[in-house]
Design an enzyme around this catalytic site. Structure first.
Site, PDB file in Angstrom:
ATOM      1  N   SER A  24      43.642  21.071  62.153  1.00 24.48           N
ATOM      2  CA  SER A  24      43.981  20.604  60.754  1.00 24.48           C
ATOM      3  C   SER A  24      45.425  20.758  60.025  1.00 24.48           C
ATOM      4  O   SER A  24      45.899  20.301  60.748  1.00 24.48           O
ATOM      5  CB  SER A  24      43.531  22.571  60.348  1.00 24.48           C
ATOM      6  OG  SER A  24      44.379  23.291  60.581  1.00 24.48           O
ATOM      7  N   LYS A  25      45.569  21.536  58.989  1.00 21.67           N
ATOM      8  CA  LYS A  25      46.950  21.126  58.234  1.00 21.67           C
ATOM      9  C   LYS A  25      47.540  21.725  58.714  1.00 21.67           C
ATOM     10  O   LYS A  25      49.336  21.288  58.836  1.00 21.67           O
ATOM     11  CB  LYS A  25      46.746  21.217  56.338  1.00 21.67           C
ATOM     12  CG  LYS A  25      46.287  19.959  56.102  1.00 21.67           C
ATOM     13  CD  LYS A  25      46.100  20.756  54.134  1.00 21.67           C
ATOM     14  CE  LYS A  25      45.096  19.608  53.405  1.00 21.67           C
ATOM     15  NZ  LYS A  25      44.385  20.576  53.212  1.00 21.67           N
ATOM     16  N   ARG A  26      48.037  22.721  59.224  1.00 21.67           N
ATOM     17  CA  ARG A  26      48.798  23.809  59.861  1.00 21.67           C
ATOM     18  C   ARG A  26      49.606  23.369  61.122  1.00 21.67           C
ATOM     19  O   ARG A  26      50.551  23.085  61.286  1.00 21.67           O
ATOM     20  CB  ARG A  26      48.568  25.316  60.462  1.00 21.67           C
ATOM     21  CG  ARG A  26      47.414  26.488  59.378  1.00 21.67           C
ATOM     22  CD  ARG A  26      47.122  27.388  60.176  1.00 21.67           C
ATOM     23  NE  ARG A  26      46.061  27.097  61.416  1.00 21.67           N
ATOM     24  CZ  ARG A  26      45.867  26.867  62.513  1.00 21.67           C
ATOM     25  NH1 ARG A  26      47.030  27.549  63.244  1.00 21.67           N
ATOM     26  NH2 ARG A  26      45.011  27.243  62.787  1.00 21.67           N
TER      27      ARG A  26
ATOM     28  N   GLY B 254      49.947  20.199  61.524  1.00 20.13           N
ATOM     29  CA  GLY B 254      50.707  18.608  60.447  1.00 20.13           C
ATOM     30  C   GLY B 254      49.704  17.575  59.772  1.00 20.13           C
ATOM     31  O   GLY B 254      49.135  18.595  59.231  1.00 20.13           O
TER      32      GLY B 254
END
Ligand code: GLU
Length: 503
Positions: free
Chosen positions: A253-255, A257
């Site tokens: 996920s966005k966490r 990168g």
């Protein structure tokens, strides 16, 4: 031989996530390898979340990756339309058939009622399954209720006993107890088909031979097989791919990168690199040679050898693959790709002359070692364009701070200002003389010389730097490049003004 037809069926509710792109890519590789067809089907029945913009972006990401489809929206094909919102008549006619045959029934339970039941079951620690309350309403009676304006969905009539099983190409035999499945909803009370129903009608009518998708759909597959049975259709073969995770073993996920194809494209990752890397997510080439182009991957890919364990998205490995793919480009391709990012710097003229392209080709070659992608080149190029002694790093300042360094630079300036030409050859000659004259050698000689020419403590080897800078200083760049002579003169002036301030 069996006719291979596979599909990628995204819901246009967001950007193309690399996990989905990998699903598309495995389908594509399988189709190309087997001489089959790759179908794009847009699953847009979730009206609230679907958007045309997203569909456009999905398609442009697929195209950028090189995953062209043989049938799909716009280009059409024999089994269209390829957008679910345009296929409602197909769902409707098959629903009527299932209802007539008693394999499906109308369900009048309101969403509130169902939610209450679900909560109650959960509170009692039970599986929240549909109670079967509307199973026994005769079709005639149900139709009358609909005529007077009652709302109803349609459910598949399943059995409470027995099991449903299928052979997964990657995971082997999978078996589900019908007690835990309940009567899946086929059509919602708003008339739109549920995913598990639409997907079967579409895969069936589109004659899909293999469904290759994420393992998050495994339990859906059990429900879908029940729909195939009710329709007396032969199900396709299934292959469920493991999830793509971050290094910490949670869903990527966005966490972690960048996660969308578009983000990697913007970062300057080559499409051939992302293509190559995605193919390695859960699959390994037989001989361990991992840097491969499309043709190589089509040849070697083997769906049966895809791993069941989670695929970990390793950004460093992607960058390594990208560096390898960058190296394989021709000098002129490298310059073109680099220019796409460098043109923003204001260093280069527009249009570029042949001489500028030629210079850029050579300059890019010297800078590639230090970068993961072409987008990282602009700061690297400041070594040529932004010589400024007053903005040296502390490290560079430290080097030229001493009296001996100043002596070296002064001596260098004397030599370079007396010489009518300057190139790497003459630089080597000068360093010998400077050495003799100042008694400085090794890093006490070379480090100040490097800083005098580049205003930096590290960077390019001077045998590469000097010819590029000398040539560039005679060319017409948008931001002029200072010659080596100018650099040394400015550096000396800067150091002397500092020392006079200190006096
Ligand atoms: N639209 C579904 C999704 O994006 C498709 C799943 C499938 O391949 O059946 O998850």
């Amino acid at each position: 031989m069996e006719k291979v037809r596979v599909r990628f069926a995204p819901s246009p509710t967001g950007y193309l996530h690399v996990g989905n792109a990998r699903t598309a890519l495995f389908n594509w590789l399988f189709a190309r390898q087997k001489g089959g067809r790759f179908v794009l089907r847009v699953e847009d029945t979730d009206v609230e979340r679907s958007g045309e913009e997203y569909e456009k972006k999905l398609k442009s990401s697929l195209k950028w990756l090189g995953l062209e489809w043989d049938e799909g929206p716009e280009i059409g094909g024999k089994k269209g339309p390829y957008r679910q919102s345009q296929r409602l008549p197909h769902y409707k006619s098959h629903t009527q058939k299932l209802l007539e045959e008693g394999k499906a029934y109308y369900c009048f339970c309101s969403p509130q009622k169902l939610e209450e039941e679900r909560k109650k079951a959960l509170a009692q620690g039970k599986m929240p399954l549909y109670s079967g309350r509307c199973r026994s309403i005769p079709l005639e009676e149900a139709r009358k209720r609909l005529e007077v304006g009652e709302k109803a969905g349609v459910r598949l009539r399943t059995s409470d006993r027995g099991n449903v099983s299928f052979q997964d190409i990657i995971r082997g035999s999978l078996d589900f107890d019908l007690r835990y499945i309940g009567d899946p909803i086929l059509v919602r009370s708003n008339g739109l088909p549920a995913y598990n129903y639409a997907v079967v009608i579409d895969d069936g009518l589109m004659e899909i031979s293999h469904v290759i998708r994420g393992e998050d759909h495994i339990s859906n597959t059990a429900r879908q097989i029940l729909v195939y049975k009710a329709l007396s259709w032969v199900p396709p073969r299934f292959a469920h791919l493991s999830m793509v995770m971050g290094k910490d073993n949670t869903r990527l996920s966005k966490r972690h990168g960048a996660t969308s194809v578009e983000q990697f494209q913007k970062k300057g990752i080559l499409s051939s690199s992302l293509f190559n890397y995605l193919a390695l997510l859960g699959w390994a080439p037989p001989e361990g040679k991992e840097v491969l182009n499309k043709e190589g991957l089509i040849k070697l890919f083997n769906l049966e050898r895809v791993s069941r364990s989670a695929a970990i998205f390793d950004y460093d490995k992607l960058y390594w693959i990208n560096r390898e793919h960058m190296k394989k480009l021709s000098s002129s391709e490298k310059a073109q790709k680099a220019y796409a990012y460098l043109k923003e710097t204001g260093y280069f003229p527009s249009p570029m002359s042949e001489a500028h392209w030629s210079w850029l080709e050579r300059a890019v070659e010297t800078q590639l070692e230090g970068v993961n992608s072409f987008s990282e080149l602009p700061p690297q190029f400041s070594i040529f364009f932004d010589f400024d002694p007053s903005r040296m790093s502390p490290e560079a300042r430290e080097i030229v701070h001493s009296e001996s360094a100043r002596k070296v630079i002064r001596s260098f300036w004397e030599k370079i200002s007396q010489s009518s030409t300057f190139d790497y050859q003459s630089f080597v000659g000068m360093t010998q003389e400077i050495k003799k004259e100042t008694g400085c050698k090794g890093k006490h000689l070379y480090h100040p010389l490097r800083v005098a020419l580049t205003s930096r403590a590290s960077g390019l080897e001077l045998d590469q730097f000097i010819p590029l800078v000398e040539e560039a200083s005679r060319m017409n760049f948008k931001k002029p490049v200072k010659s080596c002579y100018q650099r040394v003169a400015e550096m000396l002036q800067h150091l002397e003004s500092l020392s006079s301030q200190n006096d």
